[in-house]
Design a protein around this motif. Structure first.
Motif, PDB file in Angstrom:
ATOM      1  N   VAL A 144      52.971  59.887  22.205  1.00  0.00           N
ATOM      2  CA  VAL A 144      52.293  61.166  22.374  1.00  0.00           C
ATOM      3  C   VAL A 144      52.608  61.659  23.776  1.00  0.00           C
ATOM      4  O   VAL A 144      52.417  60.922  24.754  1.00  0.00           O
ATOM      5  N   LEU A 145      53.099  62.892  23.901  1.00  0.00           N
ATOM      6  CA  LEU A 145      53.320  63.506  25.210  1.00  0.00           C
ATOM      7  C   LEU A 145      52.057  64.252  25.606  1.00  0.00           C
ATOM      8  O   LEU A 145      51.447  64.935  24.791  1.00  0.00           O
ATOM      9  N   ILE A 146      51.656  64.114  26.853  1.00  0.00           N
ATOM     10  CA  ILE A 146      50.457  64.783  27.345  1.00  0.00           C
ATOM     11  C   ILE A 146      50.861  66.138  27.901  1.00  0.00           C
ATOM     12  O   ILE A 146      51.703  66.223  28.800  1.00  0.00           O
ATOM     13  N   GLN A 147      50.277  67.173  27.346  1.00  0.00           N
ATOM     14  CA  GLN A 147      50.600  68.535  27.762  1.00  0.00           C
ATOM     15  C   GLN A 147      50.277  68.741  29.230  1.00  0.00           C
ATOM     16  O   GLN A 147      49.324  68.170  29.756  1.00  0.00           O
ATOM     17  N   ASN A 148      51.080  69.554  29.875  1.00  0.00           N
ATOM     18  CA  ASN A 148      50.912  69.960  31.270  1.00  0.00           C
ATOM     19  C   ASN A 148      51.192  68.862  32.285  1.00  0.00           C
ATOM     20  O   ASN A 148      51.001  69.075  33.471  1.00  0.00           O
ATOM     21  N   ASN A 149      51.592  67.672  31.867  1.00  0.00           N
ATOM     22  CA  ASN A 149      52.023  66.631  32.797  1.00  0.00           C
ATOM     23  C   ASN A 149      53.543  66.547  32.716  1.00  0.00           C
ATOM     24  O   ASN A 149      54.096  66.381  31.628  1.00  0.00           O
ATOM     25  N   ARG A 150      54.182  66.662  33.867  1.00  0.00           N
ATOM     26  CA  ARG A 150      55.639  66.766  33.945  1.00  0.00           C
ATOM     27  C   ARG A 150      56.333  65.517  33.415  1.00  0.00           C
ATOM     28  O   ARG A 150      56.000  64.396  33.791  1.00  0.00           O
ATOM     29  N   LYS A 151      57.299  65.741  32.548  1.00  0.00           N
ATOM     30  CA  LYS A 151      58.128  64.668  32.005  1.00  0.00           C
ATOM     31  C   LYS A 151      59.298  64.466  32.971  1.00  0.00           C
ATOM     32  O   LYS A 151      60.050  65.395  33.236  1.00  0.00           O
ATOM     33  N   PRO A 152      59.480  63.260  33.542  1.00  0.00           N
ATOM     34  CA  PRO A 152      60.553  63.033  34.503  1.00  0.00           C
ATOM     35  C   PRO A 152      61.924  62.961  33.835  1.00  0.00           C
ATOM     36  O   PRO A 152      62.033  62.748  32.625  1.00  0.00           O
ATOM     37  N   ALA A 153      62.964  63.089  34.641  1.00  0.00           N
ATOM     38  CA  ALA A 153      64.335  63.013  34.131  1.00  0.00           C
ATOM     39  C   ALA A 153      64.611  61.651  33.495  1.00  0.00           C
ATOM     40  O   ALA A 153      65.415  61.546  32.570  1.00  0.00           O
ATOM     41  N   SER A 154      63.931  60.614  33.960  1.00  0.00           N
ATOM     42  CA  SER A 154      64.147  59.260  33.432  1.00  0.00           C
ATOM     43  C   SER A 154      63.565  59.061  32.034  1.00  0.00           C
ATOM     44  O   SER A 154      63.768  58.016  31.416  1.00  0.00           O
TER      45      SER A 154
END
Length: 97
Positions: free
Chosen positions: A4-14
């Motif tokens: 699950v991805l948390i909205q509004n928290n930046r996903k890093p390049a890694s």
């Protein structure tokens, strides 16, 4: 394994490398009925992704895989259903013992 991805928290390049390492599904799941959950932090210290596994064996296997790849794993005591069992910090963010 579910994610699950948390909205509004930046996903890093890694994140792409992490997804490939663990074989995460391309689309985030909405079903959160996994047995054990851990969070993945970005370089700002925010949990941006949740990963759920079914059972202790998968949990231990996945965390060992992450640790071997250079991620730092902080185990937590989950006191209620759905609580995080661990937080995984980005590669290179190892904390001194």
């Amino acid at each position: 394994m579910k994610t699950v991805l948390i909205q509004n928290n930046r996903k890093p390049a890694s994140d792409d490398a992490l997804s490939k390492l663990l074989g995460l599904p391309k689309d985030a799941e909405t079903d959160q009925n996994s047995t054990m959950w851990f969070g993945i932090e970005n370089d700002s210290g925010e949990v941006y992704r949740l990963i759920g596994v079914d059972g202790v064996a998968d949990y231990v296997k996945t965390l060992k895989q992450l640790s071997s790849a250079g991620y730092w794993v902080e185990s937590l005591e989950a006191e209620m259903a759905g609580a995080l069992h661990a937080v995984v910090k980005a590669q290179g963010d190892r904390q001194p013992l």
